[in-house]
Design an enzyme around this catalytic site. Structure first.
Site, PDB file in Angstrom:
ATOM      1  N   HIS A 133     -14.949 -25.512 -28.749  1.00  0.00           N
ATOM      2  CA  HIS A 133     -15.147 -24.105 -28.369  1.00  0.00           C
ATOM      3  C   HIS A 133     -16.479 -23.903 -27.661  1.00  0.00           C
ATOM      4  O   HIS A 133     -16.564 -23.178 -26.659  1.00  0.00           O
ATOM      5  CB  HIS A 133     -15.127 -23.209 -29.613  1.00  0.00           C
ATOM      6  CG  HIS A 133     -13.780 -22.674 -29.974  1.00  0.00           C
ATOM      7  ND1 HIS A 133     -12.980 -21.994 -29.085  1.00  0.00           N
ATOM      8  CD2 HIS A 133     -13.096 -22.711 -31.146  1.00  0.00           C
ATOM      9  CE1 HIS A 133     -11.852 -21.645 -29.678  1.00  0.00           C
ATOM     10  NE2 HIS A 133     -11.899 -22.061 -30.931  1.00  0.00           N
ATOM     11  N   HIS A 186     -12.806 -29.174 -33.469  1.00  0.00           N
ATOM     12  CA  HIS A 186     -12.229 -27.938 -32.938  1.00  0.00           C
ATOM     13  C   HIS A 186     -13.325 -26.949 -32.539  1.00  0.00           C
ATOM     14  O   HIS A 186     -13.311 -26.393 -31.428  1.00  0.00           O
ATOM     15  CB  HIS A 186     -11.321 -27.327 -34.007  1.00  0.00           C
ATOM     16  CG  HIS A 186     -10.654 -26.048 -33.614  1.00  0.00           C
ATOM     17  ND1 HIS A 186      -9.280 -25.929 -33.472  1.00  0.00           N
ATOM     18  CD2 HIS A 186     -11.153 -24.809 -33.350  1.00  0.00           C
ATOM     19  CE1 HIS A 186      -8.982 -24.692 -33.120  1.00  0.00           C
ATOM     20  NE2 HIS A 186     -10.102 -23.980 -33.054  1.00  0.00           N
ATOM     21  N   GLU A 187     -14.300 -26.741 -33.435  1.00  0.00           N
ATOM     22  CA  GLU A 187     -15.345 -25.748 -33.170  1.00  0.00           C
ATOM     23  C   GLU A 187     -16.313 -26.221 -32.091  1.00  0.00           C
ATOM     24  O   GLU A 187     -16.778 -25.425 -31.270  1.00  0.00           O
ATOM     25  CB  GLU A 187     -16.094 -25.411 -34.463  1.00  0.00           C
ATOM     26  CG  GLU A 187     -15.236 -24.880 -35.601  1.00  0.00           C
ATOM     27  CD  GLU A 187     -14.390 -23.681 -35.222  1.00  0.00           C
ATOM     28  OE1 GLU A 187     -14.772 -22.942 -34.295  1.00  0.00           O
ATOM     29  OE2 GLU A 187     -13.342 -23.481 -35.859  1.00  0.00           O
TER      30      GLU A 187
END
Length: 211
Positions: free
Chosen positions: A155, A151-152
């Site tokens: 980003h 997820h990160e």
């Protein structure tokens, strides 16, 4: 520790921004972050402040571009408990080198308040990154921590979790995304957000610090 403020001058106007979680559709969420070339005191202070913001907002992970910084860096604590210091991790210039399996799980995001979606991710990953000591580290993780890393890392390359939620997720997200867009656009009209010129100037200034 005080919240970091950054001042830039755009077309003769001084603009000051403080370090805080940016909310969709802030342009930094679609910006491809730049690798960090030096781990100095400023980067260490940024990491410390990012942990504070992450805990304040109730998260388990936070990427630098979520606090309006165009750097390949994220912090995480899979327990979300600020007392569990041994679970605090910082990864710089992360690269996922291997993926295995697929599994669906629920995700939220600090930059998308109230939005929770089912997202398919790799169930196991191998990744490399630099830690705050400047060491290259390699991890092989599965399950929840692997999901946080994916997820990160997304980003940092300008990809948000709703984009991985499929057609059903896109439909489920529509109302919340539109609501956030209305709020952001309203703030922009009142001068509470960066203009495009300010944003570009800010990115250039911050990226130059790591050139």
């Amino acid at each position: 520790m005080p919240v970091r403020e950054t001042t830039i001058v755009v077309e003769g106007k001084t603009v000051t921004r403080k370090m805080e979680t940016v909310i969709y559709p802030h342009p930094m969420l679609k910006h491809v972050s730049k690798p960090i070339r030096r781990i100095d005191e400023q980067i260490r202070e940024i990491v410390s402040e990012m942990f504070q913001i992450m805990y304040k907002d109730g998260g388990v992970g936070l990427a630098a571009n979520q606090v309006n910084l165009p750097y390949q860096l994220f912090v995480m604590n899979e327990t979300a408990d600020p007392e569990q210091k041994e679970a605090e991790l910082c990864f710089i210039n992360p690269v996922i080198t291997k993926r295995k399996g697929r599994e669906e799980g629920e995700e939220g995001c600090l930059s998308f308040p109230d939005l929770r979606l089912q997202v398919v991710r790799s169930s196991e990953i191998t990744f490399q990154a630099i830690n705050l000591d400047g060491e290259l580290v390699t991890h092989h993780w599965k399950g929840w921590p692997a999901r946080i890393v994916q997820h990160e890392t997304d980003h940092l390359f300008g990809r948000c979790f709703y984009e991985r939620a499929g057609m059903a997720g896109a439909i489920a997200a529509q109302d919340i995304l539109r609501s956030l867009e209305l709020i952001y656009n309203g703030n922009a009209e009142r001068g509470f957000t960066q203009t495009e010129e300010e944003f570009l100037a800010y990115c250039q200034m911050m990226e130059a610090k790591q050139a």
